[in-house]
Design an enzyme around this catalytic site. Structure first.
Site, short mmCIF file in Angstrom:
data_model
loop_
_atom_site.label_atom_id
_atom_site.label_comp_id
_atom_site.label_asym_id
_atom_site.label_seq_id
_atom_site.Cartn_x
_atom_site.Cartn_y
_atom_site.Cartn_z
N ALA A 63 37.58 73.54 22.39
CA ALA A 63 36.67 74.66 22.63
C ALA A 63 35.47 74.55 21.70
O ALA A 63 35.29 73.53 21.03
CB ALA A 63 37.40 75.97 22.40
N ASN A 64 34.62 75.56 21.67
CA ASN A 64 33.51 75.59 20.72
C ASN A 64 33.26 77.03 20.29
O ASN A 64 33.92 77.94 20.77
CB ASN A 64 32.26 74.93 21.33
CG ASN A 64 31.79 75.65 22.57
OD1 ASN A 64 31.35 76.80 22.51
ND2 ASN A 64 31.90 75.00 23.73
N ARG A 65 32.30 77.23 19.41
CA ARG A 65 32.11 78.54 18.77
C ARG A 65 31.30 79.54 19.58
O ARG A 65 30.96 80.60 19.07
CB ARG A 65 31.44 78.38 17.40
CG ARG A 65 32.31 77.67 16.39
CD ARG A 65 31.66 77.71 15.01
NE ARG A 65 32.31 76.77 14.11
CZ ARG A 65 33.45 77.01 13.48
NH1 ARG A 65 34.08 78.16 13.67
NH2 ARG A 65 33.98 76.09 12.69
#
Ligand code: CTP
Ligand code: CA
Length: 223
Positions: free
Chosen positions: A33-35
């Site tokens: 995932a990412n932020r």
């Protein structure tokens, strides 16, 4: 809360917004995932809707709730996001605010990976489709206005300007996502709007204000 303007400048116009991160599976219980919180994309969808647009909101698994009064299409992966975007066409304008994973695990495991198998796992990646470039470069049925984002940590304007040309979108909203700016996952944004005419620096403001200002610019461009 903004009420949609039945007679707003975008009344009768169908627009698309992508938002949030994507999740790319490793196995049934793990993902990459990412932020991205989805805050900026959500604010843009809300602002477009407030100007009367019919909004299709294609979102990955975001932290913030989608706006009221828009058509919400929930997806997980980049590939699903591309399909959802293509199904939503035709639209007059499309804003690609999602933080799409650039890579996915080449062959995600259908069963949970176990420690007991011995050794460390090695993940092999493959590139995801570029949704923004795909839509920007459509021969037939391309949205009249395609807006991309450029999340950069270095040489923000140069990289974003090159990105606009390479992908073929009309505008790029460039932002510096270096950790110390606090932009990714934060409340404010500090953007430069890049078009064929050049680069326009906006002062640091809330993501809601960026969204309202961008929605107004989109309304101007479409009329
Ligand atoms: N984007 C997309 N599909 C992808 C990757 C990115 O639609 N597979 C879109 C994003 O929604 C954003 C724009 O492309 O509007 C730029 O994303 P960014 O990550 O900044 O650019 P990349 O082309 O992926 O380049 P890099 O991450 O290497 O800087
Ligand atoms: Ca990327």
């Amino acid at each position: 809360v903004e009420a949609a303007l039945a007679d707003g400048p975008l009344a009768g116009k169908r627009v698309l917004v992508t938002s949030g991160p994507t999740h790319e599976p490793i196995d049934p219980v793990r993902y990459i995932a990412n932020r991205s919180s989805g805050a900026q994309g959500t604010a843009i969808a809300r602002a477009l809707s407030a100007l009367g647009a019919e909004v299709v909101f294609v979102t990955g698994p975001a932290d913030v709730a989608p706006p009221e009064g828009v058509e919400v299409v929930r997806v997980e992966t980049a590939q699903e996001m591309l399909e959802a975007v293509q199904s939503a066409l035709p639209v007059e304008a499309a804003v690609f605010a999602a933080a799409v994973a650039d890579w996915r695990v080449a062959s995600a495991s259908t069963s949970k990976m176990k420690k007991t198998k011995g050794g460390l796992p090695v993940l092999e990646f493959t590139e995801n489709p570029d949704i923004l470039a795909t839509i920007s470069q459509m021969d037939k049925g391309r949205p009249a206005l395609v807006v991309g984002f450029a999340a950069e940590t270095d040489d923000v304007i140069d990289n974003a300007t090159a990105k606009r040309t390479r992908k073929g979108c009309d505008w790029i909203v460039a932002n510096d996502v270096s950790h110390e700016t606090g932009i990714m996952g934060g409340k404010d944004n500090d953007i430069t709007l890049i078009s064929q005419e050049g680069a326009e620096d906006w002062p640091r403001m809330s993501k809601e204000d960026v969204a309202r200002r961008l929605a107004e610019r989109i309304a101007q461009a479409l009329t």
